[in-house]
Motif scaffolding. Structure first.
Motif, mmCIF file in Angstrom:
data_model
loop_
_atom_site.group_PDB
_atom_site.id
_atom_site.type_symbol
_atom_site.label_atom_id
_atom_site.label_comp_id
_atom_site.label_asym_id
_atom_site.label_seq_id
_atom_site.Cartn_x
_atom_site.Cartn_y
_atom_site.Cartn_z
ATOM 1 N N VAL A 185 12.974 20.765 42.753
ATOM 2 C CA VAL A 185 13.023 20.133 41.434
ATOM 3 C C VAL A 185 13.829 18.838 41.489
ATOM 4 N N GLY A 186 14.970 18.860 42.182
ATOM 5 C CA GLY A 186 15.771 17.650 42.332
ATOM 6 C C GLY A 186 15.009 16.544 43.018
ATOM 7 N N THR A 202 14.167 26.445 44.981
ATOM 8 C CA THR A 202 13.419 25.851 43.872
ATOM 9 C C THR A 202 14.144 24.636 43.308
ATOM 10 N N VAL A 203 15.468 24.754 43.099
ATOM 11 C CA VAL A 203 16.206 23.650 42.483
ATOM 12 C C VAL A 203 16.255 22.441 43.410
ATOM 13 N N TYR A 204 16.201 22.679 44.715
ATOM 14 C CA TYR A 204 16.107 21.572 45.687
ATOM 15 C C TYR A 204 14.813 20.786 45.450
ATOM 16 N N ALA A 243 20.790 20.878 44.107
ATOM 17 C CA ALA A 243 20.065 19.831 43.384
ATOM 18 C C ALA A 243 20.403 18.461 43.947
ATOM 19 N N MET A 262 24.237 25.701 42.922
ATOM 20 C CA MET A 262 22.974 25.156 42.419
ATOM 21 C C MET A 262 23.072 23.646 42.214
ATOM 22 N N GLN A 287 16.363 30.816 44.106
ATOM 23 C CA GLN A 287 16.161 29.623 43.287
ATOM 24 C C GLN A 287 16.913 28.411 43.835
ATOM 25 N N THR A 288 17.785 28.629 44.849
ATOM 26 C CA THR A 288 18.412 27.471 45.493
ATOM 27 C C THR A 288 17.367 26.616 46.202
#
Length: 411
Positions: free
Chosen positions: A78-79, A74-76, A128, A124, A71-72
């Protein structure tokens, strides 16, 4: 489009002079400055994808599962897609060089924190932050490359800057993974910090500045959707990236089902080398052939998907499919960002911010849709879905012959 053309007539003469002197007077491309932008693109792309090759080691040190560590990435994303549009609007008046240096400094900080953190939540947050820096960078880099180029060479300038993407995918990820295996995953991220510091000095030394938009020249971000050609170009971007990601995100799993799981690195290397060839060819011909190259790219990726779907029982043809895929996809980021930038005209930066947002939405969506297809219909549904999605892509490109993907190059 030149910044001087984007600046209202009431702007000061000093602002116009700054822009003019930043354009090479001898009609040649400023290669050192463009290579600095290409390195910035490389950092942006590799920072996003590097955890994919380091998941087992990262998850062990952070004390979470590999799926949670994944998810690291995914959160990139998303950011990036949550902040690209609002931050681009908020910083529209900033000098372009100041904004680029700020985004690269953000990568240096984020990668440093990622390298030293032993806390999952802090990691995380750092990832982000890297995504936020990427949103700023992606909305800026294409327009920056265009403005540094002499008239007629904008496409080549963008191709040089965007070369950082296939280099990151074909060489950067394997090199970062190897470095992580030999010296530890933290060293791989610290190496990214070191490269960010180098590119900060490089940009400061050789990249010319360009002014931001005067306050009176700024239009609401969503108004750019009314500019002819922007909406079809953004539609093509979203669907093309979605189609590509559905297969790319699960290519290792797809190959494993074919009994070629042990050859995934060689298949991806074939894809990466062909991508470099694709971006070179696009860079050489994009000035006069944007429409034809976009159609050809979609057809090559479609041909690749067809081979994967029908002839995947032959390992040799799987490599042929990977080569066709890379050749078609390599120049796509350059083609789509050029199409959106040209269609956007005076609102090019706003259009690029929307492209960045939709690109990351499509990447996230590709991972979700690909997973659902894999679980529900099996691995052969992946290449067939690519073929299905590329049909409207081709239809829109062919139909947008006046605006978006014009049959005649604008003067």
């Amino acid at each position: 489009m030149r910044t001087a053309e984007r600046t209202p007539s009431s702007s000061s003469s000093s602002r116009t002079a700054t822009t003019v002197t930043a354009t090479p007077p001898n009609g040649k491309l400023p290669l050192l400055a463009l290579l600095a932008l290409a390195t910035a693109v490389f950092i942006t792309s590799l920072t996003e994808t590097l955890p994919a090759g380091l998941l087992p080691a990262m998850s062990g040190d952070l004390g979470v599962s590999e799926s949670a560590t994944g998810q690291t990435i995914t959160v990139y994303a998303v950011g990036t897609f949550l902040t690209a549009i609002p931050l681009t609007a908020a910083t529209a008046g900033w000098g372009r060089k100041r904004l680029l240096l700020t985004s690269m400094a953000g990568f240096a900080v984020a990668n440093t924190v990622t390298a030293v953190s032993s806390d999952y939540a802090l990691t995380m947050v750092a990832r982000a932050l890297a995504g936020v820096a990427a949103g700023l960078a992606w909305a800026l880099l294409v327009g920056y490359a265009r403005r540094m180029a002499p008239a007629g060479l904008e496409g080549k300038a963008i191709a040089i800057a965007m070369a950082g993407i296939p280099v990151a995918l074909s060489l950067g990820v394997p090199a970062g993974t190897f470095l992580g295996e030999v010296l530890g995953w933290r060293v791989a991220f610290l190496a990214m910090t070191a490269l960010s510091v180098v590119v900060l000095g490089w940009i400061a030394a050789v990249v010319p500045d360009h002014p931001g938009q005067a306050r009176g020249a700024r239009a609401p971000m969503l108004r750019v959707l009314k500019v002819p050609g922007v909406t079809p170009a953004l539609f093509v971007t979203t669907v093309f990236v979605l189609a590509h990601t559905i297969l790319y995100a699960y290519i290792a799993t797809f190959l494993d089902h074919l009994g070629m799981g042990g050859s995934a690195d060689l298949v991806l290397l074939t894809f990466g080398i062909a991508s470099l060839a694709g971006i070179w060819f696009v860079g050489a011909h994009i000035h006069r052939r944007l429409r034809a190259l976009t159609i050809a790219s979609a057809l090559l990726v479609a041909a690749s998907a067809a081979v994967f779907a029908v002839f995947s029982d032959s390992p040799a043809l799987v490599y042929v499919a990977a080569a066709l895929w890379g050749l078609g996809w390599g120049g796509v980021p350059t083609l789509l960002q050029t199409a959106v930038g040209q269609a956007g005209g005076e609102s090019a930066d706003a259009a690029q911010a929307m492209l960045v947002t939709l690109w990351n939405v499509a990447m996230a969506g590709g991972g979700v849709v690909g997973g659902l297809l894999l679980d529900g219909l099996g691995h052969f549904s992946l290449p067939w879905s690519v073929l299905l999605l590329l049909a409207p892509v081709l239809a829109v490109v062919v139909g947008a012959r006046v605006h978006g993907f014009p049959a005649k190059r604008a003067s």
